[in-house]
Scaffold this motif. Structure first.
Motif, PDB file in Angstrom:
ATOM      1  N   GLU A  73       0.399   4.186   4.756  1.00  0.00           N
ATOM      2  CA  GLU A  73       0.321   5.393   3.930  1.00  0.00           C
ATOM      3  C   GLU A  73       1.695   5.772   3.378  1.00  0.00           C
ATOM      4  N   ALA A  74       2.739   5.560   4.155  1.00  0.00           N
ATOM      5  CA  ALA A  74       4.092   5.854   3.676  1.00  0.00           C
ATOM      6  C   ALA A  74       4.442   4.954   2.491  1.00  0.00           C
ATOM      7  N   VAL A  75       4.053   3.691   2.554  1.00  0.00           N
ATOM      8  CA  VAL A  75       4.310   2.759   1.451  1.00  0.00           C
ATOM      9  C   VAL A  75       3.507   3.188   0.222  1.00  0.00           C
ATOM     10  N   ILE A  76       2.277   3.634   0.437  1.00  0.00           N
ATOM     11  CA  ILE A  76       1.434   4.099  -0.671  1.00  0.00           C
ATOM     12  C   ILE A  76       2.099   5.290  -1.363  1.00  0.00           C
ATOM     13  N   VAL A  77       2.624   6.225  -0.587  1.00  0.00           N
ATOM     14  CA  VAL A  77       3.300   7.391  -1.161  1.00  0.00           C
ATOM     15  C   VAL A  77       4.524   6.936  -1.952  1.00  0.00           C
ATOM     16  N   ASP A  78       5.285   5.990  -1.407  1.00  0.00           N
ATOM     17  CA  ASP A  78       6.460   5.467  -2.110  1.00  0.00           C
ATOM     18  C   ASP A  78       6.083   4.824  -3.452  1.00  0.00           C
ATOM     19  N   LEU A  79       4.886   4.269  -3.513  1.00  0.00           N
ATOM     20  CA  LEU A  79       4.418   3.622  -4.737  1.00  0.00           C
ATOM     21  C   LEU A  79       3.715   4.600  -5.675  1.00  0.00           C
ATOM     22  N   GLY A  80       3.665   5.876  -5.289  1.00  0.00           N
ATOM     23  CA  GLY A  80       3.070   6.894  -6.151  1.00  0.00           C
ATOM     24  C   GLY A  80       1.586   7.112  -5.943  1.00  0.00           C
ATOM     25  N   GLY A  81       1.047   6.592  -4.862  1.00  0.00           N
ATOM     26  CA  GLY A  81      -0.379   6.756  -4.587  1.00  0.00           C
ATOM     27  C   GLY A  81      -0.663   7.944  -3.689  1.00  0.00           C
ATOM     28  N   ASP A  82      -1.937   8.229  -3.483  1.00  0.00           N
ATOM     29  CA  ASP A  82      -2.388   9.332  -2.645  1.00  0.00           C
ATOM     30  C   ASP A  82      -3.200   8.746  -1.484  1.00  0.00           C
ATOM     31  N   PRO A  83      -2.623   8.699  -0.271  1.00  0.00           N
ATOM     32  CA  PRO A  83      -3.285   8.036   0.860  1.00  0.00           C
ATOM     33  C   PRO A  83      -4.735   8.449   1.128  1.00  0.00           C
ATOM     34  N   PRO A  84      -5.113   9.728   0.993  1.00  0.00           N
ATOM     35  CA  PRO A  84      -6.511  10.078   1.278  1.00  0.00           C
ATOM     36  C   PRO A  84      -7.534   9.425   0.344  1.00  0.00           C
ATOM     37  N   GLU A  85      -7.091   8.855  -0.772  1.00  0.00           N
ATOM     38  CA  GLU A  85      -8.011   8.197  -1.697  1.00  0.00           C
ATOM     39  C   GLU A  85      -8.570   6.887  -1.124  1.00  0.00           C
ATOM     40  N   PHE A  86      -7.942   6.354  -0.087  1.00  0.00           N
ATOM     41  CA  PHE A  86      -8.316   5.043   0.431  1.00  0.00           C
ATOM     42  C   PHE A  86      -9.113   5.189   1.722  1.00  0.00           C
ATOM     43  N   LYS A  87     -10.277   4.520   1.754  1.00  0.00           N
ATOM     44  CA  LYS A  87     -11.197   4.674   2.879  1.00  0.00           C
ATOM     45  C   LYS A  87     -10.837   3.801   4.079  1.00  0.00           C
ATOM     46  N   ASN A  88     -10.180   2.669   3.827  1.00  0.00           N
ATOM     47  CA  ASN A  88      -9.915   1.756   4.939  1.00  0.00           C
ATOM     48  C   ASN A  88      -8.649   0.940   4.690  1.00  0.00           C
ATOM     49  N   GLU A  89      -8.309   0.141   5.686  1.00  0.00           N
ATOM     50  CA  GLU A  89      -7.096  -0.668   5.620  1.00  0.00           C
ATOM     51  C   GLU A  89      -7.116  -1.637   4.440  1.00  0.00           C
ATOM     52  N   GLY A  90      -8.256  -2.236   4.176  1.00  0.00           N
ATOM     53  CA  GLY A  90      -8.364  -3.194   3.078  1.00  0.00           C
ATOM     54  C   GLY A  90      -8.020  -2.564   1.732  1.00  0.00           C
ATOM     55  N   GLU A  91      -8.512  -1.351   1.511  1.00  0.00           N
ATOM     56  CA  GLU A  91      -8.211  -0.659   0.251  1.00  0.00           C
ATOM     57  C   GLU A  91      -6.737  -0.291   0.164  1.00  0.00           C
ATOM     58  N   ARG A  92      -6.147   0.140   1.296  1.00  0.00           N
ATOM     59  CA  ARG A  92      -4.722   0.492   1.296  1.00  0.00           C
ATOM     60  C   ARG A  92      -3.874  -0.737   0.976  1.00  0.00           C
ATOM     61  N   ILE A  93      -4.185  -1.858   1.610  1.00  0.00           N
ATOM     62  CA  ILE A  93      -3.416  -3.086   1.403  1.00  0.00           C
ATOM     63  C   ILE A  93      -3.576  -3.577  -0.035  1.00  0.00           C
ATOM     64  N   ALA A  94      -4.785  -3.546  -0.565  1.00  0.00           N
ATOM     65  CA  ALA A  94      -5.014  -3.991  -1.944  1.00  0.00           C
ATOM     66  C   ALA A  94      -4.201  -3.139  -2.919  1.00  0.00           C
ATOM     67  N   PHE A  95      -4.172  -1.825  -2.714  1.00  0.00           N
ATOM     68  CA  PHE A  95      -3.400  -0.937  -3.586  1.00  0.00           C
ATOM     69  C   PHE A  95      -1.917  -1.285  -3.532  1.00  0.00           C
ATOM     70  N   ILE A  96      -1.396  -1.470  -2.317  1.00  0.00           N
ATOM     71  CA  ILE A  96       0.034  -1.760  -2.154  1.00  0.00           C
ATOM     72  C   ILE A  96       0.397  -3.072  -2.844  1.00  0.00           C
ATOM     73  N   LEU A  97      -0.361  -4.120  -2.581  1.00  0.00           N
ATOM     74  CA  LEU A  97      -0.057  -5.429  -3.171  1.00  0.00           C
ATOM     75  C   LEU A  97      -0.140  -5.378  -4.696  1.00  0.00           C
ATOM     76  N   GLU A  98      -1.160  -4.711  -5.216  1.00  0.00           N
ATOM     77  CA  GLU A  98      -1.324  -4.620  -6.670  1.00  0.00           C
ATOM     78  C   GLU A  98      -0.172  -3.836  -7.308  1.00  0.00           C
ATOM     79  N   ASN A  99       0.209  -2.722  -6.701  1.00  0.00           N
ATOM     80  CA  ASN A  99       1.268  -1.900  -7.274  1.00  0.00           C
ATOM     81  C   ASN A  99       2.645  -2.539  -7.131  1.00  0.00           C
ATOM     82  N   GLN A 100       2.875  -3.277  -6.062  1.00  0.00           N
ATOM     83  CA  GLN A 100       4.128  -4.009  -5.924  1.00  0.00           C
ATOM     84  C   GLN A 100       4.265  -5.030  -7.054  1.00  0.00           C
ATOM     85  N   GLU A 101       3.175  -5.709  -7.337  1.00  0.00           N
ATOM     86  CA  GLU A 101       3.158  -6.728  -8.398  1.00  0.00           C
ATOM     87  C   GLU A 101       3.433  -6.079  -9.756  1.00  0.00           C
TER      88      GLU A 101
END
Length: 121
Positions: free
Chosen positions: A86-114
């Motif tokens: 969730e800290a990485v998501i915030v750093d990337l400009g996302g909102d952690p409560p939007e993600f239901k599970n670990e898979g969604e959090r990881i997909a968001f992080i990888l996509e935004n890093q790219e």
């Protein structure tokens, strides 16, 4: 200026900070906003005294040192706990409560890093 103190637990790491129990630490506004309301922390906004010479200078919020963004691998993200992801998501400009599970959090992080890598080129 913002400060926080870890009041429960022994240590807590988030957004590049490591907090130790009962240690007051100065933090940035974005970290304050993330931790404020967390039952493990006592967060405070500290107003500078009126006679403080620092208050006479214009406030420049953009002078925060730019940290090199770390690119995480899928394995590293899976090894992280939820609060770390969730800290990485915030750093990337996302909102952690939007993600239901670990898979969604990881997909968001990888996509935004790219996307950030492509934008930085």
């Amino acid at each position: 200026m913002y400060t926080t103190e870890l009041i429960k637990g022994k240590t807590y790491a988030v957004m590049g900070h490591v907090f130790l129990l009962n240690q007051v630490k100065e933090i940035e506004k974005r970290v304050f906003q993330y931790l404020d309301g967390n039952e493990f922390f006592a967060c405070k906004e500290v107003k500078a005294p009126a006679d403080d010479p620092k208050t006479d200078e214009p406030v420049k919020e953009e002078e925060e040192p730019v940290q090199e963004a770390k690119n995480y691998t899928e394995t590293e993200l899976k090894d992280m706990k939820k609060d770390g992801q969730e800290a990485v998501i915030v750093d990337l400009g996302g909102d952690p409560p939007e993600f239901k599970n670990e898979g969604e959090r990881i997909a968001f992080i990888l996509e935004n890093q790219e996307q950030q890598e492509k934008a930085g080129e």
